[in-house]
Design a protein around this motif. Structure first.
Motif, PDB file in Angstrom:
ATOM      1  N   GLY A   5       0.645  -1.110   0.012  1.00 22.13           N
ATOM      2  CA  GLY A   5      -0.102   0.070   0.129  1.00 22.13           C
ATOM      3  C   GLY A   5       0.857   1.137   0.038  1.00 22.13           C
ATOM      4  N   SER A   6       1.855   1.228  -0.430  1.00 23.88           N
ATOM      5  CA  SER A   6       2.699   2.372  -0.261  1.00 23.88           C
ATOM      6  C   SER A   6       2.193   3.358  -1.406  1.00 23.88           C
ATOM      7  N   SER A   7       2.509   4.698  -0.951  1.00 26.17           N
ATOM      8  CA  SER A   7       1.892   5.724  -1.906  1.00 26.17           C
ATOM      9  C   SER A   7       2.873   5.985  -3.004  1.00 26.17           C
ATOM     10  N   ASP A   8       2.434   6.659  -3.910  1.00 31.11           N
ATOM     11  CA  ASP A   8       3.205   7.194  -5.065  1.00 31.11           C
ATOM     12  C   ASP A   8       4.383   7.742  -4.606  1.00 31.11           C
ATOM     13  N   ARG A   9       5.757   7.371  -5.093  1.00 30.93           N
ATOM     14  CA  ARG A   9       6.877   7.933  -4.681  1.00 30.93           C
ATOM     15  C   ARG A   9       7.233   9.174  -5.499  1.00 30.93           C
ATOM     16  N   ARG A  10       6.637   9.302  -6.563  1.00 26.75           N
ATOM     17  CA  ARG A  10       6.848  10.446  -7.230  1.00 26.75           C
ATOM     18  C   ARG A  10       5.995  11.621  -6.935  1.00 26.75           C
ATOM     19  N   GLY A  11       5.089  11.220  -6.039  1.00 27.94           N
ATOM     20  CA  GLY A  11       4.281  12.174  -5.524  1.00 27.94           C
ATOM     21  C   GLY A  11       3.343  12.633  -6.503  1.00 27.94           C
ATOM     22  N   VAL A  19      -7.677  12.046   3.988  1.00 28.97           N
ATOM     23  CA  VAL A  19      -8.101  11.114   2.883  1.00 28.97           C
ATOM     24  C   VAL A  19      -6.946  11.147   1.838  1.00 28.97           C
ATOM     25  N   GLU A  20      -6.591  12.474   1.478  1.00 30.43           N
ATOM     26  CA  GLU A  20      -5.628  12.872   0.533  1.00 30.43           C
ATOM     27  C   GLU A  20      -4.240  12.247   0.888  1.00 30.43           C
ATOM     28  N   CYS A  21      -4.070  12.411   2.036  1.00 32.85           N
ATOM     29  CA  CYS A  21      -2.727  12.022   2.541  1.00 32.85           C
ATOM     30  C   CYS A  21      -2.366  10.409   2.795  1.00 32.85           C
ATOM     31  N   ALA A  22      -3.645   9.881   2.715  1.00 32.13           N
ATOM     32  CA  ALA A  22      -3.778   8.420   3.098  1.00 32.13           C
ATOM     33  C   ALA A  22      -2.785   7.663   2.038  1.00 32.13           C
ATOM     34  N   ASP A  23      -2.036   6.401   2.576  1.00 29.09           N
ATOM     35  CA  ASP A  23      -1.449   5.628   1.736  1.00 29.09           C
ATOM     36  C   ASP A  23      -2.643   4.815   0.984  1.00 29.09           C
ATOM     37  N   ASP A  24      -2.004   3.905  -0.150  1.00 29.50           N
ATOM     38  CA  ASP A  24      -2.961   3.282  -0.906  1.00 29.50           C
ATOM     39  C   ASP A  24      -3.779   1.986  -0.026  1.00 29.50           C
ATOM     40  N   ALA A  25      -3.341   1.527   0.995  1.00 25.81           N
ATOM     41  CA  ALA A  25      -3.924   0.523   1.855  1.00 25.81           C
ATOM     42  C   ALA A  25      -4.918   1.294   2.369  1.00 25.81           C
ATOM     43  N   LEU A  78     -10.504  -6.962  -5.706  1.00 23.75           N
ATOM     44  CA  LEU A  78      -9.664  -6.455  -4.832  1.00 23.75           C
ATOM     45  C   LEU A  78      -9.466  -7.619  -3.859  1.00 23.75           C
ATOM     46  N   ASP A  79     -10.197  -8.556  -3.914  1.00 24.42           N
ATOM     47  CA  ASP A  79     -10.013  -9.878  -2.856  1.00 24.42           C
ATOM     48  C   ASP A  79      -8.805 -10.527  -3.131  1.00 24.42           C
ATOM     49  N   GLY A  80      -8.378 -10.350  -4.611  1.00 26.73           N
ATOM     50  CA  GLY A  80      -7.199 -10.915  -4.885  1.00 26.73           C
ATOM     51  C   GLY A  80      -6.041 -10.366  -4.693  1.00 26.73           C
ATOM     52  N   PHE A  81      -6.143  -8.918  -4.055  1.00 24.90           N
ATOM     53  CA  PHE A  81      -4.998  -8.086  -3.764  1.00 24.90           C
ATOM     54  C   PHE A  81      -4.611  -8.124  -2.384  1.00 24.90           C
ATOM     55  N   ARG A  82      -3.554  -8.872  -1.819  1.00 27.13           N
ATOM     56  CA  ARG A  82      -3.364  -9.366  -0.858  1.00 27.13           C
ATOM     57  C   ARG A  82      -2.425  -8.392  -0.067  1.00 27.13           C
ATOM     58  N   GLY A  83      -2.051  -7.259  -0.738  1.00 21.65           N
ATOM     59  CA  GLY A  83      -1.035  -6.148  -0.201  1.00 21.65           C
ATOM     60  C   GLY A  83       0.417  -6.537   0.012  1.00 21.65           C
ATOM     61  N   TRP A  90       0.674  -3.989  -8.765  1.00 18.57           N
ATOM     62  CA  TRP A  90      -0.763  -4.932  -8.989  1.00 18.57           C
ATOM     63  C   TRP A  90      -1.390  -4.330 -10.300  1.00 18.57           C
ATOM     64  N   LEU A  91      -1.516  -2.949 -10.280  1.00 19.42           N
ATOM     65  CA  LEU A  91      -1.952  -2.461 -11.540  1.00 19.42           C
ATOM     66  C   LEU A  91      -1.382  -2.506 -12.696  1.00 19.42           C
ATOM     67  N   PHE A  92      -0.087  -2.569 -12.847  1.00 19.57           N
ATOM     68  CA  PHE A  92       0.816  -2.621 -13.695  1.00 19.57           C
ATOM     69  C   PHE A  92       0.630  -4.045 -14.264  1.00 19.57           C
ATOM     70  N   THR A  93       0.591  -5.254 -13.206  1.00 16.51           N
ATOM     71  CA  THR A  93       0.232  -6.598 -13.846  1.00 16.51           C
ATOM     72  C   THR A  93      -0.956  -6.601 -14.513  1.00 16.51           C
ATOM     73  N   ILE A  94      -2.056  -6.372 -13.970  1.00 14.19           N
ATOM     74  CA  ILE A  94      -3.317  -6.418 -14.728  1.00 14.19           C
ATOM     75  C   ILE A  94      -3.284  -5.548 -16.069  1.00 14.19           C
ATOM     76  N   ALA A  95      -2.655  -4.471 -15.968  1.00 10.23           N
ATOM     77  CA  ALA A  95      -2.700  -3.933 -17.530  1.00 10.23           C
ATOM     78  C   ALA A  95      -1.693  -4.415 -18.528  1.00 10.23           C
ATOM     79  N   ARG A  96      -0.685  -4.950 -17.999  1.00  8.60           N
ATOM     80  CA  ARG A  96       0.250  -6.056 -19.026  1.00  8.60           C
ATOM     81  C   ARG A  96      -0.726  -7.063 -19.295  1.00  8.60           C
TER      82      ARG A  96
END
Lengths: 194, 214
Positions: A5-11, A19-25, A78-83, A90-96
């Motif tokens: 659930g890390s947030s975007d490193r590039r900001g 809520v806007e500062c919350a991380d992905d998780a 999302l039940d398949g996303f275990r964090g 995970w998005l990249f995997t799905i997009a690929r």
């Protein structure tokens, strides 16, 4: 290993509201509880990166559709996303998988470099003829890489993913990802040495 | 363009660019870059590559977010379907018991009529079944740690049929999954039918003229 659930490193444009500062998780948990704003924030945070990744496959005409499909599938399963990996990985995997499925069904493998006509999402575009020429040479060099080398190079250099994260996206190994990256670098350098 | 023999430093150049190195590692890589022309050239090449490849159409965030909002979390869908199964199973079990109870009730009534007795006191099967359901304040009976149900079905009044109780249970939105599970377990373990079986002592038939009394 990227923290779950890390947030975007590039900001992104992260506001001061909690809520806007919350991380992905946190945002995923909020969405599960019915907070639609959380879903919008996740899309804002990751849409450009997914679009860049899809574009790196040479896709031109269906980028927005593929990106939307990737997000819909991600949220719908999302039940398949275990964090264990980052949400972006995970998005990249799905997009690929989506890009490959479409390429298979269309029986067309596009290796067209990204056109200049596409809107530039990089906020700091280079100027000057020399810089443009250099960029064009790099794009041509990347376009002739093998598909795996191109994917690894893009994920490593453009998205800043670690070899472990790249291995997750490509369903490969860290060692293989490292080899593909260095082979890609060697090929690109050879294009510049010509 | 030659490669620096320090492969471990070259491996870290994309991480340096991404800003994901810890302070110590970043300092070590930057110190190496001061004295290595090959790595400095490679880092510059990576920066240009990142810029050149970071081009993609602008995404319609609102449209994507709208499409996402239409996708229910699979977790919620799975939970709902499991709950629906439990409710359906409970309703089916109760319906079966009600049917059996009604049949026995009808059977006893026929016997009573034959025995020239009044209406049997076992309107009974209906209320006999219901208490079995009613006496299941499940969580407390089954151990510590569970949250008691908000309003477990209580012993119904004589005029309330098991069918009505079943409908009330099935339609109770407050009944959680644990309570449903426990009710199903209770019903499965019920020997309620035994209670509804005719008593061993059959009503005696009136004497008929001509019988030999011994």
């Amino acid at each position: 290993m990227t923290e779950p659930g890390s947030s975007d490193r590039r900001g992104g444009a992260v506001g001061t509201r909690a809520v806007e500062c919350a991380d992905d998780a946190d945002l995923i948990a909020r969405w599960r509880r019915g907070d639609e704003r959380a879903a919008t924030l996740l899309v804002e945070r990751h849409a450009d990166a997914v679009a860049r990744f899809v574009a790196s496959f040479g896709v031109r005409d269906e980028i927005d559709e593929l990106v939307q499909d990737a997000f819909v599938r991600a949220f719908g399963s999302l039940d398949g996303f275990r964090g264990q990996s980052s949400f972006r990985t995970w998005l990249f995997t799905i997009a690929r998988n989506l890009v490959r499925d479409r390429a298979r069904s269309a029986k067309v493998r596009r290796q067209v470099p990204i056109e200049e006509e596409h809107a530039v999402t990089d906020p700091d575009p280079l100027s000057g003829a020399v810089a443009e020429e250099t960029e064009e040479r790099i794009r041509r060099a990347v376009a002739v890489l093998s598909p795996m080398q191109r994917e690894v190079f893009t994920l490593r250099v453009v998205e800043g993913l670690s070899y472990k994260e790249i291995a997750e996206v490509l369903q490969s190994t860290e060692g293989a990802a490292r080899v593909h990256y260095h082979n890609a670098m060697r090929s690109i350098k050879e294009c510049f040495d010509e | 363009m030659n490669d620096c023999p320090r492969g471990e430093i070259r491996d870290l150049l994309p991480d340096l660019m991404a800003g994901s190195l810890d302070d110590g590692t970043r300092a070590r890589v930057e110190e190496h870059l001061h004295s290595c022309a090959e790595c400095a050239a490679e880092l510059e090449l990576l920066r240009v590559a990142r810029t050149a490849l970071s081009r993609a159409p602008a995404m319609d965030i609102a449209k994507i977010a709208g499409a996402v909002r239409g996708a229910k979390p699979a977790v919620a869908r799975t939970t709902a379907s499991k709950r629906d199964w439990r409710v359906a199973a409970l309703a089916a079990a109760v319906a079966l018991m009600v049917t059996g109870a009604l049949w026995l009730s009808t059977s006893r009534e026929r016997q009573s009529q034959i025995a020239a007795r009044g209406p049997d006191t076992v309107a009974a099967p209906n209320t006999t079944v219901a208490p079995s359901i009613a006496r299941t304040p499940v969580p407390n009976e089954r151990g510590a740690g569970r949250t008691p149900p908000p309003a477990p079905p209580t012993r119904p009044s004589p005029g309330v049929s098991a069918a009505e109780v079943a409908v009330a249970i099935v339609s109770d939105p407050e009944m959680g999954d644990a309570e449903l599970d426990a009710l199903l377990d209770d019903i499965r373990s019920l020997d309620g039918l035994t209670e509804l079986e005719p008593s061993e002592e059959l009503p005696s038939l009136p004497a008929v003229d001509g019988d030999v009394q011994r």
